[in-house]
Design a protein around this motif. Sequence first.
Motif, PDB file in Angstrom:
ATOM      1  N   MET A   1       8.486 -13.179 -15.630  1.00 40.15           N
ATOM      2  CA  MET A   1       8.480 -12.463 -14.375  1.00 40.15           C
ATOM      3  C   MET A   1       7.257 -12.863 -13.563  1.00 40.15           C
ATOM      4  SD  MET A   1       8.630  -8.404 -13.886  1.00 40.15           S
ATOM      5  CE  MET A   1       7.895  -7.666 -12.484  1.00 40.15           C
ATOM      6  N   ASN A   2       7.479 -13.174 -12.305  1.00 42.39           N
ATOM      7  CA  ASN A   2       6.405 -13.607 -11.426  1.00 42.39           C
ATOM      8  C   ASN A   2       6.207 -12.544 -10.346  1.00 42.39           C
ATOM      9  OD1 ASN A   2       4.435 -15.171 -10.340  1.00 42.39           O
ATOM     10  ND2 ASN A   2       5.781 -16.794  -9.614  1.00 42.39           N
ATOM     11  N   ALA A   3       5.392 -11.553 -10.635  1.00 39.70           N
ATOM     12  CA  ALA A   3       5.176 -10.435  -9.711  1.00 39.70           C
ATOM     13  C   ALA A   3       4.446 -10.900  -8.458  1.00 39.70           C
ATOM     14  CB  ALA A   3       4.382  -9.334 -10.398  1.00 39.70           C
ATOM     15  N   GLN A   4       4.777 -10.283  -7.349  1.00 44.95           N
ATOM     16  CA  GLN A   4       4.126 -10.565  -6.074  1.00 44.95           C
ATOM     17  C   GLN A   4       3.184  -9.410  -5.723  1.00 44.95           C
ATOM     18  OE1 GLN A   4       4.670 -13.393  -4.047  1.00 44.95           O
ATOM     19  NE2 GLN A   4       5.630 -14.123  -5.918  1.00 44.95           N
ATOM     20  N   HIS A   5       2.114  -9.730  -5.024  1.00 46.80           N
ATOM     21  CA  HIS A   5       1.181  -8.682  -4.601  1.00 46.80           C
ATOM     22  C   HIS A   5       1.805  -7.850  -3.485  1.00 46.80           C
ATOM     23  CE1 HIS A   5       0.152 -10.592  -0.783  1.00 46.80           C
ATOM     24  NE2 HIS A   5       0.090 -11.740  -1.443  1.00 46.80           N
ATOM     25  N   THR A   6       1.230  -6.714  -3.230  1.00 51.21           N
ATOM     26  CA  THR A   6       1.674  -5.853  -2.138  1.00 51.21           C
ATOM     27  C   THR A   6       1.484  -6.599  -0.823  1.00 51.21           C
ATOM     28  OG1 THR A   6       0.987  -3.911  -3.391  1.00 51.21           O
ATOM     29  CG2 THR A   6       1.299  -3.618  -1.015  1.00 51.21           C
ATOM     30  N   PRO A   7       2.507  -6.613   0.031  1.00 50.00           N
ATOM     31  CA  PRO A   7       2.389  -7.338   1.301  1.00 50.00           C
ATOM     32  C   PRO A   7       1.218  -6.831   2.152  1.00 50.00           C
ATOM     33  CG  PRO A   7       4.661  -6.673   0.911  1.00 50.00           C
ATOM     34  CD  PRO A   7       3.826  -5.998  -0.135  1.00 50.00           C
ATOM     35  N   THR A   8       0.689  -7.710   2.949  1.00 53.11           N
ATOM     36  CA  THR A   8      -0.381  -7.366   3.882  1.00 53.11           C
ATOM     37  C   THR A   8       0.257  -6.921   5.194  1.00 53.11           C
ATOM     38  OG1 THR A   8      -0.523  -9.660   4.629  1.00 53.11           O
ATOM     39  CG2 THR A   8      -1.999  -8.996   2.861  1.00 53.11           C
ATOM     40  N   PRO A   9      -0.477  -6.253   6.054  1.00 50.36           N
ATOM     41  CA  PRO A   9      -1.900  -5.977   5.983  1.00 50.36           C
ATOM     42  C   PRO A   9      -2.214  -4.785   5.087  1.00 50.36           C
ATOM     43  CG  PRO A   9      -1.025  -5.091   8.029  1.00 50.36           C
ATOM     44  CD  PRO A   9       0.101  -5.807   7.331  1.00 50.36           C
ATOM     45  N   TRP A  10      -3.445  -4.795   4.594  1.00 47.44           N
ATOM     46  CA  TRP A  10      -3.956  -3.679   3.814  1.00 47.44           C
ATOM     47  C   TRP A  10      -4.968  -2.929   4.681  1.00 47.44           C
ATOM     48  CZ3 TRP A  10      -5.284  -5.973  -1.684  1.00 47.44           C
ATOM     49  CH2 TRP A  10      -4.109  -6.431  -2.288  1.00 47.44           C
ATOM     50  N   TYR A  11      -5.233  -1.682   4.310  1.00 46.84           N
ATOM     51  CA  TYR A  11      -6.127  -0.818   5.079  1.00 46.84           C
ATOM     52  C   TYR A  11      -7.083  -0.089   4.149  1.00 46.84           C
ATOM     53  CZ  TYR A  11      -2.385  -1.581   8.429  1.00 46.84           C
ATOM     54  OH  TYR A  11      -1.458  -2.171   9.252  1.00 46.84           O
ATOM     55  N   VAL A  12      -8.246   0.293   4.677  1.00 46.48           N
ATOM     56  CA  VAL A  12      -9.219   1.086   3.929  1.00 46.48           C
ATOM     57  C   VAL A  12      -9.211   2.494   4.504  1.00 46.48           C
ATOM     58  CG1 VAL A  12     -11.661   1.427   3.369  1.00 46.48           C
ATOM     59  CG2 VAL A  12     -10.715  -0.873   3.444  1.00 46.48           C
ATOM     60  N   TYR A  13      -9.169   3.463   3.603  1.00 51.71           N
ATOM     61  CA  TYR A  13      -9.215   4.873   3.978  1.00 51.71           C
ATOM     62  C   TYR A  13     -10.392   5.529   3.273  1.00 51.71           C
ATOM     63  CZ  TYR A  13      -8.055   9.833   3.848  1.00 51.71           C
ATOM     64  OH  TYR A  13      -8.106  11.192   3.929  1.00 51.71           O
ATOM     65  N   ASP A  14     -11.242   6.180   4.040  1.00 49.18           N
ATOM     66  CA  ASP A  14     -12.387   6.908   3.495  1.00 49.18           C
ATOM     67  C   ASP A  14     -11.949   8.346   3.273  1.00 49.18           C
ATOM     68  OD1 ASP A  14     -14.730   8.289   3.001  1.00 49.18           O
ATOM     69  OD2 ASP A  14     -15.817   7.452   4.693  1.00 49.18           O
ATOM     70  N   ASP A  15     -11.826   8.752   2.010  1.00 51.01           N
ATOM     71  CA  ASP A  15     -11.319  10.104   1.724  1.00 51.01           C
ATOM     72  C   ASP A  15     -12.417  11.163   1.778  1.00 51.01           C
ATOM     73  OD1 ASP A  15     -12.755   9.927  -0.635  1.00 51.01           O
ATOM     74  OD2 ASP A  15     -10.986   9.876  -1.923  1.00 51.01           O
ATOM     75  N   GLN A  16     -13.626  10.771   2.179  1.00 47.38           N
ATOM     76  CA  GLN A  16     -14.754  11.688   2.336  1.00 47.38           C
ATOM     77  C   GLN A  16     -15.176  12.336   1.017  1.00 47.38           C
ATOM     78  OE1 GLN A  16     -16.345  11.801   5.372  1.00 47.38           O
ATOM     79  NE2 GLN A  16     -14.849  10.235   5.906  1.00 47.38           N
ATOM     80  N   ALA A  17     -14.724  11.811  -0.103  1.00 47.32           N
ATOM     81  CA  ALA A  17     -15.115  12.339  -1.412  1.00 47.32           C
ATOM     82  C   ALA A  17     -15.768  11.237  -2.236  1.00 47.32           C
ATOM     83  CB  ALA A  17     -13.896  12.897  -2.134  1.00 47.32           C
ATOM     84  N   ASN A  18     -16.526  10.381  -1.547  1.00 49.56           N
ATOM     85  CA  ASN A  18     -17.218   9.262  -2.191  1.00 49.56           C
ATOM     86  C   ASN A  18     -16.264   8.251  -2.798  1.00 49.56           C
ATOM     87  OD1 ASN A  18     -19.648  10.375  -1.445  1.00 49.56           O
ATOM     88  ND2 ASN A  18     -19.939  11.412  -3.393  1.00 49.56           N
ATOM     89  N   ARG A  19     -15.058   8.150  -2.221  1.00 46.21           N
ATOM     90  CA  ARG A  19     -14.089   7.146  -2.669  1.00 46.21           C
ATOM     91  C   ARG A  19     -13.475   6.490  -1.438  1.00 46.21           C
ATOM     92  NH1 ARG A  19     -12.343  11.567  -6.072  1.00 46.21           N
ATOM     93  NH2 ARG A  19     -10.795  11.940  -4.470  1.00 46.21           N
ATOM     94  N   PHE A  20     -13.098   5.245  -1.612  1.00 48.13           N
ATOM     95  CA  PHE A  20     -12.405   4.515  -0.556  1.00 48.13           C
ATOM     96  C   PHE A  20     -11.104   4.012  -1.150  1.00 48.13           C
ATOM     97  CE2 PHE A  20     -16.862   4.486   0.357  1.00 48.13           C
ATOM     98  CZ  PHE A  20     -16.877   4.917   1.674  1.00 48.13           C
ATOM     99  N   THR A  21     -10.019   4.275  -0.462  1.00 41.90           N
ATOM    100  CA  THR A  21      -8.698   3.911  -0.944  1.00 41.90           C
ATOM    101  C   THR A  21      -8.191   2.732  -0.129  1.00 41.90           C
ATOM    102  OG1 THR A  21      -8.263   6.202  -1.538  1.00 41.90           O
ATOM    103  CG2 THR A  21      -6.347   4.765  -1.308  1.00 41.90           C
ATOM    104  N   ILE A  22      -7.609   1.754  -0.824  1.00 44.65           N
ATOM    105  CA  ILE A  22      -6.979   0.617  -0.161  1.00 44.65           C
ATOM    106  C   ILE A  22      -5.474   0.827  -0.276  1.00 44.65           C
ATOM    107  CG2 ILE A  22      -6.660  -1.887  -0.170  1.00 44.65           C
ATOM    108  CD1 ILE A  22      -9.506  -2.095  -1.379  1.00 44.65           C
ATOM    109  N   THR A  23      -4.794   0.818   0.878  1.00 48.26           N
ATOM    110  CA  THR A  23      -3.353   1.073   0.929  1.00 48.26           C
ATOM    111  C   THR A  23      -2.667   0.013   1.782  1.00 48.26           C
ATOM    112  OG1 THR A  23      -3.419   2.430   2.929  1.00 48.26           O
ATOM    113  CG2 THR A  23      -3.773   3.565   0.832  1.00 48.26           C
TER     114      THR A  23
END
Length: 106
Positions: A1-23
């Motif tokens: 199986m040759n998995a593909q990465h999540t399509p772009t574009p990606w985004y950064v979200y600051d959850d204000q709890a000392n974490r940054f989420t990439i979605t």
Amino acid sequence: MNAQHTPTPWYVYDDQANRFTITDTPIINDRVAHGTNLIAKTFHVGSLEVDKANAIFIVRAVNSYDELLDTLKIAEEALTEFYGRMESNVSPMMQNIREVIEKAEG
């Protein structure tokens, strides 16, 4: 199986709890849209500024990857055509271009 990465574009979200989420979908007004893929999440292990800079750098690199690689391939093709058999004059540069393309394509 040759998995593909999540399509772009990606985004950064600051959850204000000392974490940054990439979605793969912008998060607006702290609401995650249906179907959003969580790609990565940072946890505060160093300085908050460095964590944020790392998340932004990852997203910027991922979102520009295809365009940069395509541009490098066009440049390699144009230089090969332009220099033709005289490639020995530019061989270190051409070798470097080819190595970078190979590295990027894994």
